[in-house]
Design a protein around this motif. Sequence first.
Motif, PDB file in Angstrom:
ATOM      1  N   UNK A   5       0.822  -1.207   0.000  1.00 35.03           N
ATOM      2  CA  UNK A   5       0.000   0.000   0.000  1.00 35.03           C
ATOM      3  C   UNK A   5       0.860   1.263   0.000  1.00 35.03           C
ATOM      4  N   UNK A   6       0.451   2.243  -0.819  1.00 34.77           N
ATOM      5  CA  UNK A   6       1.123   3.542  -0.838  1.00 34.77           C
ATOM      6  C   UNK A   6       0.069   4.642  -0.871  1.00 34.77           C
ATOM      7  N   UNK A   7       0.479   5.857  -0.482  1.00 36.18           N
ATOM      8  CA  UNK A   7      -0.395   7.020  -0.610  1.00 36.18           C
ATOM      9  C   UNK A   7       0.211   7.999  -1.608  1.00 36.18           C
ATOM     10  N   UNK A   8      -0.662   8.844  -2.177  1.00 32.93           N
ATOM     11  CA  UNK A   8      -0.223   9.881  -3.114  1.00 32.93           C
ATOM     12  C   UNK A   8      -1.224  11.025  -3.010  1.00 32.93           C
ATOM     13  N   UNK A   9      -0.750  12.202  -2.584  1.00 36.57           N
ATOM     14  CA  UNK A   9      -1.666  13.327  -2.342  1.00 36.57           C
ATOM     15  C   UNK A   9      -1.286  14.529  -3.196  1.00 36.57           C
ATOM     16  N   UNK A  10      -2.326  15.170  -3.743  1.00 38.01           N
ATOM     17  CA  UNK A  10      -2.132  16.371  -4.549  1.00 38.01           C
ATOM     18  C   UNK A  10      -2.790  17.558  -3.868  1.00 38.01           C
ATOM     19  N   UNK A  11      -2.053  18.694  -3.876  1.00 37.18           N
ATOM     20  CA  UNK A  11      -2.533  19.941  -3.294  1.00 37.18           C
ATOM     21  C   UNK A  11      -2.876  20.883  -4.435  1.00 37.18           C
ATOM     22  N   UNK A  12      -4.116  21.389  -4.421  1.00 42.99           N
ATOM     23  CA  UNK A  12      -4.589  22.318  -5.449  1.00 42.99           C
ATOM     24  C   UNK A  12      -4.774  23.709  -4.860  1.00 42.99           C
ATOM     25  N   UNK A  37       4.860   5.030   1.949  1.00 36.60           N
ATOM     26  CA  UNK A  37       4.346   3.770   2.473  1.00 36.60           C
ATOM     27  C   UNK A  37       3.575   4.002   3.778  1.00 36.60           C
ATOM     28  N   UNK A  38       2.751   3.034   4.139  1.00 36.47           N
ATOM     29  CA  UNK A  38       2.052   3.070   5.431  1.00 36.47           C
ATOM     30  C   UNK A  38       2.955   2.480   6.506  1.00 36.47           C
ATOM     31  N   UNK A  39       2.939   3.079   7.681  1.00 32.89           N
ATOM     32  CA  UNK A  39       3.588   2.454   8.848  1.00 32.89           C
ATOM     33  C   UNK A  39       2.599   1.419   9.399  1.00 32.89           C
ATOM     34  N   UNK A  40       3.090   0.446  10.180  1.00 37.58           N
ATOM     35  CA  UNK A  40       2.159  -0.527  10.776  1.00 37.58           C
ATOM     36  C   UNK A  40       1.081   0.194  11.605  1.00 37.58           C
ATOM     37  N   UNK A  41      -0.153  -0.310  11.575  1.00 37.06           N
ATOM     38  CA  UNK A  41      -1.283   0.266  12.337  1.00 37.06           C
ATOM     39  C   UNK A  41      -1.629   1.693  11.920  1.00 37.06           C
ATOM     40  N   UNK A  42      -1.217   2.102  10.736  1.00 42.40           N
ATOM     41  CA  UNK A  42      -1.551   3.436  10.241  1.00 42.40           C
ATOM     42  C   UNK A  42      -2.666   3.302   9.209  1.00 42.40           C
ATOM     43  N   UNK A  43      -3.663   4.191   9.285  1.00 45.28           N
ATOM     44  CA  UNK A  43      -4.696   4.176   8.241  1.00 45.28           C
ATOM     45  C   UNK A  43      -4.137   4.887   7.004  1.00 45.28           C
ATOM     46  N   UNK A  44      -4.833   4.699   5.880  1.00 40.74           N
ATOM     47  CA  UNK A  44      -4.403   5.354   4.640  1.00 40.74           C
ATOM     48  C   UNK A  44      -4.383   6.872   4.801  1.00 40.74           C
ATOM     49  N   UNK A  45      -5.436   7.396   5.440  1.00 35.79           N
ATOM     50  CA  UNK A  45      -5.514   8.859   5.611  1.00 35.79           C
ATOM     51  C   UNK A  45      -4.379   9.340   6.525  1.00 35.79           C
ATOM     52  N   UNK A  63      -8.334  15.566   3.171  1.00 33.14           N
ATOM     53  CA  UNK A  63      -7.859  14.853   1.970  1.00 33.14           C
ATOM     54  C   UNK A  63      -9.012  14.017   1.413  1.00 33.14           C
ATOM     55  N   UNK A  64      -9.385  14.305   0.190  1.00 29.85           N
ATOM     56  CA  UNK A  64     -10.487  13.556  -0.456  1.00 29.85           C
ATOM     57  C   UNK A  64      -9.911  12.391  -1.258  1.00 29.85           C
ATOM     58  N   UNK A  65     -10.521  11.231  -1.056  1.00 30.99           N
ATOM     59  CA  UNK A  65     -10.103  10.056  -1.839  1.00 30.99           C
ATOM     60  C   UNK A  65     -10.524  10.263  -3.291  1.00 30.99           C
ATOM     61  N   UNK A  66      -9.592  10.148  -4.217  1.00 31.43           N
ATOM     62  CA  UNK A  66      -9.921  10.376  -5.627  1.00 31.43           C
ATOM     63  C   UNK A  66      -9.764   9.126  -6.484  1.00 31.43           C
ATOM     64  N   UNK A  67      -8.848   8.237  -6.092  1.00 31.37           N
ATOM     65  CA  UNK A  67      -8.663   7.070  -6.951  1.00 31.37           C
ATOM     66  C   UNK A  67      -7.760   6.040  -6.323  1.00 31.37           C
ATOM     67  N   UNK A  68      -7.777   4.865  -6.947  1.00 31.05           N
ATOM     68  CA  UNK A  68      -6.864   3.793  -6.561  1.00 31.05           C
ATOM     69  C   UNK A  68      -6.167   3.320  -7.832  1.00 31.05           C
ATOM     70  N   UNK A  69      -4.840   3.232  -7.773  1.00 32.82           N
ATOM     71  CA  UNK A  69      -4.040   2.795  -8.923  1.00 32.82           C
ATOM     72  C   UNK A  69      -3.258   1.547  -8.541  1.00 32.82           C
ATOM     73  N   UNK A  70      -3.309   0.551  -9.410  1.00 36.45           N
ATOM     74  CA  UNK A  70      -2.538  -0.682  -9.208  1.00 36.45           C
ATOM     75  C   UNK A  70      -1.435  -0.728 -10.252  1.00 36.45           C
ATOM     76  N   UNK A  82      -1.753   2.121  -4.967  1.00 35.62           N
ATOM     77  CA  UNK A  82      -1.534   3.531  -4.619  1.00 35.62           C
ATOM     78  C   UNK A  82      -2.880   4.233  -4.461  1.00 35.62           C
ATOM     79  N   UNK A  83      -3.144   4.749  -3.281  1.00 38.02           N
ATOM     80  CA  UNK A  83      -4.390   5.482  -3.008  1.00 38.02           C
ATOM     81  C   UNK A  83      -4.128   6.972  -3.219  1.00 38.02           C
TER      82      UNK A  83
END
Length: 155
Positions: A5-12, A37-45, A63-70, A82-83
């Motif tokens: 699992x990974x995160x990816x955030x965009x600021x507009x 990457x996520x640390x153990x016991x960490x939520x995506x947000x 942070x609004x969820x916009x998509x999931x990429x594999x 990647x969320x």
Amino acid sequence: KAKKLFTLAFIRRDNQVLLGLKKRGFGVGKWNGFGGKLNPNETLIDAAQRELEEECGLRSDHLAKMGVLYFEFEDNPVLMEVHVFQTSDFTGEVKESEEMKPQWYDLRDVPFSRMWPDDVFWWPYLLEERKFTGYFKYKDQETIVDYVIEETAAL
Ligand SMILES: CN1CCN(c2cc(NC3CC3)nc(N)n2)CC1
């Protein structure tokens, strides 16, 4: 398949988006959103908020969820999940980090030639606030051999 699992955030802000130039590690030399990457016991947000602050100094509780990429690489058994998040509601001052050199880009000047090749396929959904799910199979870091992308009602 082993999934990571990974995160990816965009600021507009107005007609701009904040991108970071990756200074080391995976994707070095490419412009991208902020994440990791996520640390153990960490939520995506939680992870998305932490990586955002670590990499560019900004904070957001919206942070609004916009998509999931594999992503899959032909020679690698790991499936990257990647969320993708986005917000225009943030606080703090933009600051360079060891990982990222941040810079505001006009949406008409997004440097796609210096970003991951998959971005051109899903950015239109991101910019139109349409939720998406994408799957990209890579031969090497420059070559997409197969992909699927669709608009997703609920994420
Ligand atoms: C923590 N990071 C966040 C960003 N991320 C990726 C990957 C990606 N394509 C994959 C072929 C590599 N494309 C974008 N835009 N970001 C990788 C993991």
